[in-house]
Design an enzyme around this catalytic site. Structure first.
Site, short mmCIF file in Angstrom:
data_model
loop_
_atom_site.label_atom_id
_atom_site.label_comp_id
_atom_site.label_asym_id
_atom_site.label_seq_id
_atom_site.Cartn_x
_atom_site.Cartn_y
_atom_site.Cartn_z
N SER A 111 30.18 38.89 38.26
CA SER A 111 30.91 38.42 39.44
C SER A 111 30.75 39.33 40.66
O SER A 111 29.64 39.55 41.12
CB SER A 111 32.36 38.25 39.05
OG SER A 111 33.03 37.56 40.03
N HIS A 112 31.85 39.88 41.13
CA HIS A 112 31.82 40.69 42.35
C HIS A 112 31.38 42.13 42.07
O HIS A 112 31.25 42.92 43.01
CB HIS A 112 33.20 40.70 42.99
CG HIS A 112 34.24 41.25 42.07
ND1 HIS A 112 34.69 40.55 40.98
CD2 HIS A 112 34.86 42.44 42.03
CE1 HIS A 112 35.57 41.28 40.32
NE2 HIS A 112 35.70 42.44 40.94
N ASP A 140 31.27 35.98 46.74
CA ASP A 140 30.87 37.08 45.86
C ASP A 140 29.59 36.74 45.09
O ASP A 140 28.98 35.68 45.30
CB ASP A 140 32.02 37.46 44.90
CG ASP A 140 32.27 36.42 43.84
OD1 ASP A 140 31.91 35.25 44.05
OD2 ASP A 140 32.82 36.79 42.77
N ASP A 147 28.79 35.68 42.13
CA ASP A 147 28.66 34.42 41.40
C ASP A 147 29.25 33.24 42.16
O ASP A 147 29.40 32.14 41.61
CB ASP A 147 29.24 34.51 39.99
CG ASP A 147 30.73 34.73 39.98
OD1 ASP A 147 31.25 35.33 40.93
OD2 ASP A 147 31.40 34.30 39.01
N ASP A 201 32.18 32.39 43.35
CA ASP A 201 33.50 31.77 43.16
C ASP A 201 34.57 32.34 44.07
O ASP A 201 35.61 31.72 44.26
CB ASP A 201 33.93 31.79 41.68
CG ASP A 201 33.98 33.17 41.07
OD1 ASP A 201 33.59 34.15 41.75
OD2 ASP A 201 34.38 33.29 39.89
N ARG A 202 34.33 33.52 44.66
CA ARG A 202 35.34 34.09 45.57
C ARG A 202 35.00 33.77 47.02
O ARG A 202 33.84 33.55 47.34
CB ARG A 202 35.38 35.61 45.44
CG ARG A 202 35.85 36.07 44.10
CD ARG A 202 35.97 37.59 44.10
NE ARG A 202 36.50 38.01 42.83
CZ ARG A 202 37.24 39.09 42.63
NH1 ARG A 202 37.51 39.88 43.66
NH2 ARG A 202 37.70 39.38 41.44
N LYS A 249 37.25 28.80 40.31
CA LYS A 249 37.46 28.96 41.74
C LYS A 249 36.13 28.75 42.45
O LYS A 249 35.07 28.84 41.81
CB LYS A 249 38.07 30.32 42.07
CG LYS A 249 37.34 31.53 41.53
CD LYS A 249 38.18 32.79 41.77
CE LYS A 249 37.48 34.05 41.32
NZ LYS A 249 37.91 34.49 39.99
#
Ligand code: VG1
Ligand code: CO
Length: 568
Positions: free
Chosen positions: A150-151, A314, A316, A318-319, A413
């Protein structure tokens, strides 16, 4: 093509035996025909494979330097999840970070040997987390395995991770992640199909974003957004993560936005050396294009020279972080504003059925829900807790303070969705600052900030939490899922200060890859904000509350730090 197409698997097993009768028998249990290419590798459990808030994240070197690490986790996914749940078809993809190619080969080979006969992969290897959720749902496959941290930064010195999603496209719930962890602790054998699944054409390659863009079309009025982008200038920063290709396709191709407004939309294995975390510290370039410094303070008196709205996503995808000229929108406020203006978003039709937020997210959305007369649910941190609620309430909007916003169009998200939602709710000629000020005048303002103390000693952090529990006047958040009755305990310690309308929450992060990260969430509600309250910068005005909370927890004594590493 990010994936390596080596003719043979690159790893050397610790010990192996050729196909044996037990392999064939086991293979039959997976539901497929007997197959001589199945090899059994003997192995032993590796400690510490418990998935955290969103998957198993470790330093990239942990995965790279011992290929058995990935093999063990891949087989644990099979033993704890795929075999008992009858998973026969999987999407396998990820954000394209370093080690994804090698990891894909291992995952696909192990899955193929364990009865997964349909493997779907995005062409080029890169798929954002929300796009993967959309793909699972659209194809009706049994789940997804996503290679992402992710992030967290990528590259050999960064992090790598694996998370998995259920057949509804939702991040695996705790019963599944715990079953996988339990399997990792008793693991003895790994089953692999010792051929390259890509070369054998066992892998179906699909466009990463067709299903996703189709869902976004259902969510928004693209015609309206095209008009909007003709008049409102924007900047979208994908931080070299997985949201880039979809952003190009939607914002430039479909909505005819100016392609020069798309930054870092080419995914890179090391995210260009950056930290793909959309906040004021790591997306400072975007923030400065809107006249903002790292505290979120406006640095310019000439705000009309900046674009109208900006968004960063981010690794991936999603943010999301939303900024406007001279203003940073906290994710908690973003959720509240989208709830208040939900009628402008096609997906929500005439009325939202319910909203939800994670516990440490500010209560701004609660006030909107009360005004709309709809339920507002409070969950522990982690998107997996929203999935069940989405089955009960539709249309549904939810979010987390950690730059997560989304709806029930997928079960993750969704960064690009959040940006399109913001474009949809902006009135013509309105600035992001106008939106926020009018929202705060109507509902009051929830000033909000978060302090992170990163990579602290895990034992000392645990002691601090024990100390906090022993103190009077604190509350620990426990959760019972209203749909399936599952429980999650010890999800954060809350300090309430009713006299000043303030709240502080301490929580341990579940996404770090080394040591422990302590989060301190801070908020103050201002019911009738004066101009100075509208202009206040939360990270600055909440510093006193932070000091009070830190000394209440004796944080500097326990953690050996008195300043946070990141303030968001
Ligand atoms: C963090 C956030 C949480 C989020 C999770 C995964 O978890 O606080 O809200 O759901 O990351 O986000 P933690 O346990 O570190 O606080 V992502 O975009 O990293 O998958
Ligand atoms: Co993410």
């Amino acid at each position: 093509m990010l994936f390596f197409l080596g003719a043979a698997l690159a790893f050397q097993p610790r010990s192996s035996s050729s196909s044996s009768s037990s392999a064939s028998k086991w293979w039959c249990r997976g539901g497929a025909a007997e197959d001589d290419s199945i090899v059994i590798l003997e192995t032993s459990p590796i400690e510490g494979m418990r998935p955290g808030t969103s998957g198993l994240r470790k330093k990239t070197r942990v995965w790279v330097e011992d290929p058995t690490y990935t093999l063990n986790f891949a087989q644990s996914l099979m033993d704890g999840w795929c075999v008992p749940k009858g998973v026969r078809s999987l999407v396998i993809g990820g954000d394209g970070r370093e080690y994804s190619g090698e990891c894909f080969e291992i995952l696909a080979s192990v899955a193929a040997a364990n009865g997964v006969h349909r493997i779907v992969a995005p062409k080029g290897g890169v798929i954002s987390t929300p796009a993967a959720s959309a793909l699972v749902r659209r194809l009706g496959v049994d789940g997804a395995v996503l290679m992402t941290a992710s992030h967290n930064p990528g590259g050999l010195d960064g992090d790598f991770g694996i998370k998995f999603n259920d057949r509804d496209g939702s991040p695996a719930r705790e019963d599944l992640t715990e079953a996988v962890y339990a399997a990792s602790k008793t693991l003895k054998r790994i089953y692999i199909k010792r051929t390259n699944p890509l070369i054998n054409n066992n892998v179906e390659m699909v466009d990463a974003n067709d299903a996703y863009v189709a869902v976004l079309r259902e969510c928004f009025d693209f015609e309206f957004l095209r008009e909007k982008l003709r008049r409102a200038s924007f900047v979208f920063d994908a931080m070299h993560g997985a949201a880039g290709p979809a952003a190009r396709r939607v914002l430039a191709d479909e909505l005819q936005g100016d392609p020069s407004c798309l930054l870092r939309c080419d995914p890179r294995p090391d995210f260009g050396g950056g930290h793909p975390d959309p906040n004021l510290k790591w997306a400072a370039d975007l923030a400065s294009r809107f006249g903002l410094d790292s505290t979120g303070s406006s640095t310019s008196n000439f705000e009309d020279i900046f674009p109208v709205i900006g968004c960063a996503c981010d690794g991936d995808g999603d943010r999301n972080m939303i900024v406007g000229a001279g203003i940073f929108v906290t994710p908690s406020d973003s959720l509240a504003v989208l709830a208040a203006r939900a009628h402008k978003i096609r997906w929500f039709g005439r009325k939202l059925a319910a909203v939800a937020r994670s516990m440490p997210t500010s209560r701004a959305v609660d006030r909107v829900a009360a005004h709309l007369g709809i339920p507002c649910l409070e969950t522990p941190t982690g998107w997996k807790y929203f999935g069940n609620l989405m089955e009960r309430y539709s249309p549904f909007l939810c979010g987390e303070e950690s730059f997560g916003t989304g709806a029930d169009h997928v079960r993750e998200k969704d960064g690009l969705w959040a940006f399109l939602a913001w474009l949809s709710i902006l009135d013509d000629g309105e600035t992001v600052k106008d939106v926020m000020h009018s929202h705060w005048r109507q509902f009051g303002r929830d000033l909000y900030a978060r302090y992170d103390f990163e990579e602290v000693d895990a034992a000392s952090a645990a002691e601090m939490f024990d100390f906090l529990r022993s103190r009077d006047g604190v509350e620990e958040f426990d959760y019972t899922d209203p749909v399936d009755g599952s429980r999650a305990t010890r999800q954060g310690i809350i300090l309430d200060f009713p006299d000043t309308n303030e709240r502080a929450v301490f929580r341990l992060s579940g996404t770090g890859s080394a040591g422990a990260t302590v989060r301190l969430y801070l908020e103050r509600y201002v019911p009738n904000p004066a101009q100075k309250d509208l202009d206040a910068v939360p990270a600055i005005v909440l510093a006193d509350l932070a000091r009070t909370a830190m000394s209440f927890a004796r944080l500097p004594d326990f953690l050996g730090k008195s300043d946070p590493d990141v303030v968001t």
